[in-house]
Write an enzyme that holds these catalytic residues in place. Structure first.
Site, PDB file in Angstrom:
ATOM      1  N   ASP B 198      37.789  38.876  40.770  1.00 45.54           N
ATOM      2  CA  ASP B 198      38.082  40.252  40.371  1.00 45.54           C
ATOM      3  C   ASP B 198      37.162  41.244  41.100  1.00 45.54           C
ATOM      4  OD1 ASP B 198      38.601  42.567  38.396  1.00 45.54           O
ATOM      5  OD2 ASP B 198      39.841  40.974  37.603  1.00 45.54           O
ATOM      6  N   HIS B 251      36.813  46.675  35.836  1.00 46.18           N
ATOM      7  CA  HIS B 251      37.963  45.813  35.544  1.00 46.18           C
ATOM      8  C   HIS B 251      37.561  44.346  35.350  1.00 46.18           C
ATOM      9  CE1 HIS B 251      41.598  43.446  36.716  1.00 46.18           C
ATOM     10  NE2 HIS B 251      42.235  44.389  36.041  1.00 46.18           N
ATOM     11  N   SER B 416      46.823  42.574  33.485  1.00 45.13           N
ATOM     12  CA  SER B 416      45.418  42.228  33.743  1.00 45.13           C
ATOM     13  C   SER B 416      44.710  41.777  32.483  1.00 45.13           C
ATOM     14  CB  SER B 416      44.657  43.458  34.269  1.00 45.13           C
ATOM     15  OG  SER B 416      44.753  43.563  35.657  1.00 45.13           O
TER      16      SER B 416
END
Lengths: 93, 473
Positions: B198, B251, B416
């Site tokens: 990520d 994220h 996600s």
């Protein structure tokens, strides 16, 4: 580089002027609005680019020139040109 | 009455008392057995609670009115129902504790308010019971309770509808991954490593740092023939080969928290795993996007570490595009050959992946699971991609609270957020069954879903991730 709404619009205008080979004065801001995009490429990935699949808010910037409309997308960290002659472009990140 | 009659009466009395005791015990056994045999009943809310009785002086229902409804209007509405506002909860706008003067059933009163168009939600006022491990089932609220050691004390756990959905904020009670019941079986293991491929992970986050993977002292630094030697103490960074996988976007930290924010530590939230090891593989930069090449390099790193004895069993991939890369496909296949499950987000275009493929979720490999996103009502979100042949399972992916940069927490939405729930449950399974093959692990996840009618024909398994079932409960 960190964008504000205003600086993103200004940078989009200068980018479009360069691409169309016109002066910035020939480009008008049609609209700029906040929008949720489907991912962190703001729904405008370059070919082969992978992006985080999280709903992300940013600005949709519509510019007009020579009777046509063009769409830029921006957030704090990036400015993209969406669907310009069939392709997406990272203008700045 | 003669003596013989007295003994007969005493004998009958003894039999009746014994019978009553046996019936009582049978009833308790039935209550206990319901825990295992009634799948429709949900696990415990957190904190444990029971409905108040009518004798209590406390208000019967908690009602949150929609924005714009004034206190005066709320009082008017309640008065029309012969109710009274006992308290306005100032910290939550629109929330009021309401006492029903008719002493009607609290659930019925709550239902009455739920039907009003200006009400966001209404629920019976539950009594908080901090320590009652003996109680396992309440007929009053129909809620099973788990032992206290399976309920985390993380203060924001009540907002984690994906793990324990009590119907909060207009959600559907039970539309969750059944985490509380799963945690009775296992809360994870520090022997299982989940790689988060990520934007990096904030490995200093208070709620994550105990669960971060660190390169063991006896493991040599990672060396790439072209890129040189990395100081991979905290993981891998493919974006600039600087080695530090610190997240500068947020994220990756969010995904990591869903998988393994430390549970029951009195801090923030609980991850699907209270205990796990998270390996950051950074390939996306500050903007949240990255190149196929950097993703491949990071996968190669995970494979290398696996070959050097690190128990990497799952890679979470909450990213993608519509561009197909054979090289990326091959890298993921190679990971599968090393026993690594690759959990991928299905994408957020609201489209059918059978017709418009999204990668890497669409790679037809035995170690790839493609994950769609559900909302708190068990509905496929409007943004989630789907596909009866290419999207395999659905998991919570809207308004998900998790860790963020700078010791913060944030709600986020997307496939996600759905993928790490699946990656997290995979890690839970491996904590219990460490030698499970990647094929069997994938099979277990897909065959243990909770069927959802609206997902039939849209998602291959036709259901939502269920952690408890996946663990064999």
């Amino acid at each position: 580089m960190s964008f504000t709404r205003e600086s993103a619009v200004a940078r989009a205008k200068s980018d479009l002027a360069a691409r169309l080979k016109v002066s910035e004065g020939d480009i008008n801001e049609v609209s700029t609005s906040e929008k949720d995009f489907p991912d962190m490429s703001l729904g405008a990935p370059e070919k082969g680019e992978m992006s985080a699949q999280m709903i992300s808010s940013g600005w949709q910037i519509r510019l007009g020139a020579n009777g046509k409309n063009y769409e830029y997308r921006a957030d704090k960290y990036q400015l993209r040109l969406h669907d310009f002659k069939g392709s997406n472009y990272v203008v700045e990140s | 009455m003669n003596r013989n009659n007295i003994w007969i009466h005493i004998g009958i009395a003894v039999i009746l008392v014994t019978l009553a005791a046996v019936i009582g015990q049978i009833d308790r056994w039935r209550s206990a057995l319901k825990f295992d045999t009634v799948p429709a009943v949900r696990s415990t809310p957190m904190p444990k609670s029971v409905a108040r009785t009518k004798e209590d002086s406390e208000p019967e229902v908690l009602v949150r009115f929609k924005p714009g409804v004034s206190l005066a209007e709320i009082k008017k509405i309640t008065a029309m129902n012969n109710d009274v506002v006992e308290d306005e909860i100032e910290s939550v706008k629109g929330l009021a504790a309401i006492d029903d003067l008719d002493n009607a059933d609290p659930e019925a009163v709550a239902e009455q308010y739920r039907e009003m168009s200006n009400v966001s939600y209404a629920e019976p006022n539950y009594e908080i019971k901090l320590d009652d491990p003996a109680e396992t089932y309440s007929i009053q609220d129909g809620v099973h309770r788990v032992p206290s050691d399976a309920s985390p004390d993380d203060p924001q756990f009540a907002q984690q509808w994906a793990l324990n959905n009590l119907g909060q904020d207009g959600g559907k009670k039970g539309a969750d991954i059944n985490a509380l019941e799963a945690w009775q079986e296992t809360q994870g293991s520090d022997q299982v490593v989940v790689a988060v491929l990520d934007s990096g992970v904030d490995y200093t986050h208070t709620d994550l740092r105990s669960n971060m993977w660190l390169r063991p002292d006896n493991l040599p630094q990672y060396t790439d023939d072209e890129l040189g030697t990395f100081n991979d103490e905290n993981g891998f960074n493919g974006t600039d080969n600087a080695a530090d996988p610190m997240d500068d976007n947020g994220h990756g930290t969010h995904c990591a928290g869903i998988i393994g924010a430390e549970g029951n530590n009195g801090e923030g939230i609980a991850g699907v795993n209270w205990n796990v090891r998270i390996m950051p593989l950074k390939f996306m930069g500050r903007g949240g996007f990255g190149t196929t090449k950097d993703a491949i390099e990071a996968i190669n790193y995970a494979i290398d570490r696996k070959q050097h004895g690190v128990n990497v069993r799952v890679i979470n991939a909450s990213w993608g595009s519509t561009s197909r890369s054979k090289a990326l496909e091959d890298a993921i296949r190679a990971a599968g050959e090393q026993g690594i499950l690759f959990v991928a987000a299905a994408g957020n275009d609201g489209s059918n992946n059978d017709k418009r493929p999204h990668y890497p979720s669409n790679y037809d490999l035995p170690n790839v699971i493609s994950v769609a996103a559900l909302d708190r009502n068990d509905q496929l979100t409007s943004f989630s991609n789907w596909g009866p042949n290419t999207v395999h399972i659905a998991a919570p992916g809207k308004d998900i609270l998790s860790t963020w940069l700078n010791d913060d927490y944030r709600e986020a939405s997307g496939t996600s957020m759905a993928a790490p729930h699946v990656a997290g449950v995979a890690a839970l399974i491996l904590a219990k069954e460490p030698n499970l093959s990647v094929e069997k692990l994938r099979d277990r996840l897909l065959k243990s879903v909770d069927p959802i009618d609206s997902l039939k024909g849209k998602i291959e398994s036709g259901g939502r991730l269920d952690a408890a079932k996946a663990l064999g409960n």
